[in-house]
Each structure stands twice: as C-alpha cells, then as structure tokens.
Design an enzyme around this catalytic site. Structure first.
Site, PDB file in Angstrom:
ATOM      1  CE  LYS A 209      -3.124   2.803   2.932  1.00  0.00           C
ATOM      2  NZ  LYS A 209      -4.780   2.608   3.543  1.00  0.00           N
ATOM      3  CD  GLU A 215       9.530  -6.333   7.306  1.00  0.00           C
ATOM      4  OE1 GLU A 215       8.737  -4.770   6.491  1.00  0.00           O
ATOM      5  OE2 GLU A 215       9.232  -6.710   8.075  1.00  0.00           O
ATOM      6  N   GLY A 270      -4.461  -1.864   5.280  1.00  0.00           N
ATOM      7  CA  GLY A 270      -3.734  -3.344   4.600  1.00  0.00           C
ATOM      8  C   GLY A 270      -4.526  -4.002   5.085  1.00  0.00           C
ATOM      9  NE  ARG A 271      -6.678  -3.622  10.786  1.00  0.00           N
ATOM     10  CZ  ARG A 271      -5.601  -2.631  11.327  1.00  0.00           C
ATOM     11  NH1 ARG A 271      -4.388  -2.231  10.118  1.00  0.00           N
ATOM     12  NH2 ARG A 271      -6.133  -1.485  11.432  1.00  0.00           N
ATOM     13  CD  GLU A 356      -1.512  -4.201  11.233  1.00  0.00           C
ATOM     14  OE1 GLU A 356      -2.195  -4.446  10.712  1.00  0.00           O
ATOM     15  OE2 GLU A 356      -0.289  -4.760  11.397  1.00  0.00           O
ATOM     16  CG  HIS A 387      -5.319 -35.707  16.665  1.00  0.00           C
ATOM     17  ND1 HIS A 387      -5.524 -37.141  17.091  1.00  0.00           N
ATOM     18  CD2 HIS A 387      -6.368 -36.158  15.576  1.00  0.00           C
ATOM     19  CE1 HIS A 387      -6.379 -37.308  17.182  1.00  0.00           C
ATOM     20  NE2 HIS A 387      -7.036 -36.846  15.914  1.00  0.00           N
ATOM     21  CE  LYS A 507       6.307  -0.686  10.159  1.00  0.00           C
ATOM     22  NZ  LYS A 507       5.190  -0.402   9.304  1.00  0.00           N
TER      23      LYS A 507
HETATM   24  O1  F6P Z   1       3.408  -2.911   9.651  1.00  0.00           O
HETATM   25  C1  F6P Z   1       1.809  -3.192   9.596  1.00  0.00           C
HETATM   26  C2  F6P Z   1       1.370  -3.163   9.081  1.00  0.00           C
HETATM   27  O2  F6P Z   1       1.847  -1.947   8.282  1.00  0.00           O
HETATM   28  C3  F6P Z   1       0.232  -3.467   8.188  1.00  0.00           C
HETATM   29  O3  F6P Z   1      -1.192  -2.476   8.639  1.00  0.00           O
HETATM   30  C4  F6P Z   1       0.268  -3.454   6.499  1.00  0.00           C
HETATM   31  O4  F6P Z   1      -0.881  -4.312   6.191  1.00  0.00           O
HETATM   32  C5  F6P Z   1       1.650  -3.978   6.027  1.00  0.00           C
HETATM   33  O5  F6P Z   1       2.536  -2.907   7.262  1.00  0.00           O
HETATM   34  C6  F6P Z   1       2.743  -4.117   4.880  1.00  0.00           C
HETATM   35  O6  F6P Z   1       2.217  -2.218   4.328  1.00  0.00           O
HETATM   36  P1  F6P Z   1       2.423  -2.320   3.411  1.00  0.00           P
HETATM   37  O7  F6P Z   1       1.247  -2.594   2.596  1.00  0.00           O
HETATM   38  O8  F6P Z   1       2.399  -0.368   3.082  1.00  0.00           O
HETATM   39  O9  F6P Z   1       3.233  -2.722   2.747  1.00  0.00           O
END
Ligand code: F6P
Length: 544
Positions: A209, A215, A270-271, A356, A387, A507
């Site tokens: 987003k 990452e 995002g979620r 979240e 199990h 972060k």
């Molecule tokens: O670190 C949390 C977060 O901001 C989430 O809310 C989001 O889904 C995820 O990181 C990834 O964010 P982006 O889509 O901006 O890479």
C-alpha cells in the site's frame, strides 16, 4: 462521532454485569434442556451460511442487553458513518470504505464528496484485462515465454489476504500457473520461493500500500537482481514486475512503469484490502469472473450488515458474543477452527484482521480504554488441531470461545471422508459444550483415581458457521463477516480499529540496529545492556 461516554457506566453495561452475576452458574446443558427451541432461537441463515450460536453462555436476555449496549454506543450511526465515507479512522484522519470495493458499478459511495465507485471499477477492469492476458499467455516474459509462476511480494495485509484467499480457492484456480508468496525479510523466504524457478517465466507482483515497507522493498530489490542476473537487460523489469500500491511516485522511483501499476486508495486499510488490487494474485489464479463472484459474496454480507436488525445481524452477533466473553467472562483468546483444509491460512489472516485492528488500549480521544479489548486470535484446521491443542480447549483452565467453520460439501469428495470430517466437528462442539460428568465416567467402570482425569467439564462455548461449499462467493461472505465483526467491536470499545501505531516503534528501532550489526568496525552502542550484548555477540558470530 466517537463517544465520550463511559462504557462501564452505561445502564446496559451495568445490567449486563448484574445479568452475568445472576446467570453465571447456568450451564449449557440446562439452557438447552430449558428451551426446546434454543437451536432455532440462536441461529440464522445469511448469504448461504447457517450460523449457530446456541452453544454459548447466553440467553435471550443476554443478547437483548448486548444489543442494547451496541445501540447505546451508537452502532447504527457509526455503521452509517462508515458507509457514508466519513473519516472514522480518526487517528489517521481517513475514511474507511473497503465496502466500496465490492459495490456494483451503478452505486454511489462518496469520499470527500466524490463518488469512488467508478474508480474502483476502472481498476477492476484493468486488472481483469491484465489477468486475462497472463492467463491466456499473451502477456509474456521478456524472452517471449509465457508466465508459469507468479510471486507476490508483500507483507501483512499485502500478503495475508491474497495468500489466504489464493490458497482457499485453489480448487477454482488455474493449474497452469503456480502462485507463491514471499513476505519475510528473512532471506530464506525469497531463496526457497525462487530456488528452482526460471526468471524468464516468473512474474513478480510487488504489493505494498505504502511502497515504503522495508521487508517488501528489500525482497523486491532481491527479485530485480535475481531477474536481471538471468535476463540481463533492464527492459526485462517491465515484463516481469507489476506493482499494487497507492503510491505511484515510489513505484516509479523503484523502476516499475506506472502503466504496470494497479492502484487503490488511502481509504482502504491494509488488512481490509483483499478486495482491492491487492487481490491481483487471487484474480490471476481464479480469473476475473470468479473474482467478481468473490466480491459479490462480500457485497452480500455488506448488505446484510447494513440492513439487518442488530439482534439478527450476524457480524454484530459475533462481535457481541466476543465482547461478552472478553469483558464479562474473562476470556483472553479466541480460537478459529476451519474444518476445511483449503482455509488453513484463514486463522493467520484473522490474526492480523482482528489483532491489528482491535489490539488497542486507548480510545479515539486518547483516554485509556476502560475494559479489555481484542483477544488473541489463533487456530489451525480440524481435524489436525484436535490432535494438537484441543486438550486445552476441553480440559484446560482457560475459557476459549471457538468458531468452527465448515462446508456441507467438499471440493474434493472422496468416499465418506467428508462426512467423517464433519462428524468430528460436530462431536467436538458437542463435547466442548456438554462434557462428561464424573458420574457418567464412573458409570463406565473407570477406576475412581482416574475419574477426575477422564471427566470433561463442558460449558465451553462455540459458534458453528456452516456453508454449502467453499466457493469464491462463500469465501467473500466469510471475510466480510469478520471484517464487520471487527468494526462492530471497535465501536463498542470506542477504539480506532483502522490504525496500527503499535507496529511503529519496532520499525523505527530496527534500521539503527541493522546499521550497528553491519558496521565494519565495532560501533559505540547505547542500548540497554542486554541489547548491546546481543549486538556484540551477533557481530562476533557472523565474523568468525
Ligand atoms: O506494519 C504493519 C503494516 O502497516 C500493516 O498494517 C500492513 O498491512 C503491512 O504493514 C504492509 O504495509 P504495506 O502494504 O504498506 O507494505
């Protein structure tokens, strides 16, 4: 508007406390025995799902008071505010309009006075055209070969939703293309996902987003290097990388042509984004037609949520039950148990959606919350989970309400295996609810010393969600059900379910530590003693 009232001073809250105290000893077996219509009274059918919440420690009075609490918290007005595109994400000053992502083309949904639905359909149409080309093989890689593997690079909402849904709908997906998901900055994730792939036949979806997430950008850079090492020419990037983002500038800066970008908007969290362009991998897998069925399922639940009276409104019912257990009966976690192998990533998806969103301890106006908010959410598919951790559910000391999710028909019928699966679900829900008394155990001839070990206390609550079959439509229904449940709980707790400030501190700290770990000479360290020691140890171990 968010409220400034005190939750625990509301008459409905007080009444619920008194009701809890008066009914605490009432057992589920007595509740069933006392009401031959209990199963009917505490169940409903919505958009192809039958939902049964009769195995909960509630009666009509509980549900009435909980609905009264929701009214007192202004739930109907807050729902209307969300659908009207008001800025209900107060701490980020944003509208929350994921429901517009599944609105039909003719509908009007406004953000800042502008109808956003045409823009949604414009992106959907572009996605459909792109997906059709890739699926048919007319979108080729740089050397003219068709795409055989799609790798989604994203994390959090840009990974969990599409990864879960692509897995869930595998029965409807093309088998000509393989789908992989790389989320972790751990280099192993990328290495294993790409190990035997041919770059000439691989398409990367860089899904973020913000397009600033460490990452995802790290993995995207690794992917570009991996791709160019084989394909040599920079022009290959245009055939092997597309972006999904709200940030066109950062996409262009990364080197992806914005003609190959599928956008969405800051009013999609995002979620809550799987029904946006973030679902591109899903559309590639199941095709545009089925993706629209998925959206139609979400829309069916959106409509139900928007219009059904609170006591018969399924997301509201699930939310109220959650508040009842968390705040009145002391539950701290909630288990989600899909008896459907294709839904094996669903609990992980819900962890982000719920935790979240509602893992918050301050209200909209910054005051501390008065009561516990979102519980830990966890789970694994049945029967495997039986199990593994069902021992704790049946005989442990913690109260863990459970959601059982299943479908009457399997996508892969084989003899009577599916009946066996469903029988296990029903047996577990029955055993949890009604248990087995010491007298019953003793009557079976169990030696007295073993009777306590072999007795089941029962009274352990669960909801059963039973669909006809897992389809794109039913998956859409299920996802939207939980989205709206989470929203409803946020309203009751008066928290912002759409921000996530709690992920920021880590972060901020990580880049500084990364530079200390990478520095050529031992750097001066000013963390706590433990962190300093670990940095020195890692540096030593990596140099030796
Ligand atoms: O670190 C949390 C977060 O901001 C989430 O809310 C989001 O889904 C995820 O990181 C990834 O964010 P982006 O889509 O901006 O890479």
């Amino acid at each position: 508007m968010p409220t400034s009232q005190r939750l625990t001073e509301l008459p409905a809250w007080r009444a619920l406390e008194r009701h809890r105290d008066a009914t605490q000893g009432r057992r589920l077996c007595a509740r069933f025995a006392g009401d031959p219509h209990r199963a009917e009274r505490f169940s409903t059918e919505v958009a192809g799902f039958f939902a049964d919440w009769s195995r909960h420690r509630v009666d009509e009075e509980t549900m009435r008071l909980l609905a009264e609490l929701a009214e007192a918290r202004g739930l109907p007005a807050r729902m209307a505010a969300m659908f009207a595109g008001e800025r209900i994400n107060t701490s980020e000053d944003r509208a929350v309009l994921h429901v517009a992502l599944r609105a039909p083309a003719g509908e009007r949904m406004l953000v800042d006075g502008r109808n956003v639905v045409p823009g949604v359909h414009e992106v959907l149409d572009r996605m459909a055209e792109f997906c059709t080309r890739v699926r048919e093989g007319s979108w080729t890689g740089h050397t003219g070969r068709p795409i055989r593997t799609v790798v989604n690079l994203g994390i959090g909402g840009s990974d969990l939703g599409p990864a879960m849904a692509t897995q869930a709908l595998r029965a409807y997906a093309t088998r000509a293309i393989e789908f992989r998901f790389v989320s972790n900055v751990d280099p192993t994730d990328f290495a294993e996902a790409t190990r035997e792939l041919d770059p000439a036949e691989t398409l990367f979806l860089v899904c973020s987003k913000t397009f600033t997430t460490l990452e995802t950008l790290t993995n995207a850079r690794a992917a570009r290097a991996w791709c160019l090492a084989a394909l040599k020419e920079e022009a290959a990037v245009a055939r092997h990388f597309v972006a999904v983002s709200t940030n066109a500038e950062a996409v262009a800066e990364f080197g992806i042509d914005t003609a190959n970008m599928f956008g969405f908007w800051d009013w999609v969290g995002g979620r809550y984004s799987v029904s946006s362009a973030v679902g591109l991998s899903l559309m590639l897998a199941i095709g545009p037609g089925r993706f629209r069925e998925f959206l139609a399922g979400m829309r069916a639940m959106d409509e139900h949520f928007r219009s059904a009276p609170l006591q018969h409104n399924l997301p509201v019912v699930l939310a109220l039950l959650g508040v009842w257990y968390t705040d009145f009966l002391g539950a701290q976690s909630h288990a989600v148990l899909p008896y459907e192998q294709y839904l094996r990533r669903f609990p992980a998806y819900l962890q982000q959606l719920e935790m979240e969103s509602n893992g918050k301890s301050v209200q909209h106006d910054g005051r501390p919350v008065e009561v516990d908010t979102g519980p830990s959410v966890w789970g694994e598919p049945g029967t495997d989970s039986q199990h593994a951790f069902f021992q704790l559910l049946h005989q442990g000391t913690h109260l863990v309400p459970c959601d059982f999710i299943a479908f009457a028909r399997s996508c892969n019928e084989r003899g009577q295996q599916h009946e066996l699966l469903l029988a296990n679900l029903l047996a577990q829900a029955e055993a949890l609810a009604f248990g087995k008394t010491p007298d019953e155990v003793a009557a079976e001839g169990v030696p007295p010393g073993l009777v306590p070990h072999r007795s089941f206390p029962g009274d352990r609550p669960s909801t059963i969600l039973l669909g006809e079959q897992l389809t794109p439509f039913s998956l859409g229904v299920l996802i939207a059900l939980y989205e709206h449940k989470v929203f409803t709980q946020g309203v009751l707790w008066n928290i912002d379910s759409f921000d996530q400030w709690g992920v920021e501190l880590g972060k901020q700290l990580a880049p500084r530590i990364a530079s200390e770990l990478c520095a050529p000479e031992d750097p001066p360290l000013s963390h706590d003693d433990s962190t300093n020691g670990l940095i020195r140890r890692i540096r030593r171990q990596r140099r030796s």
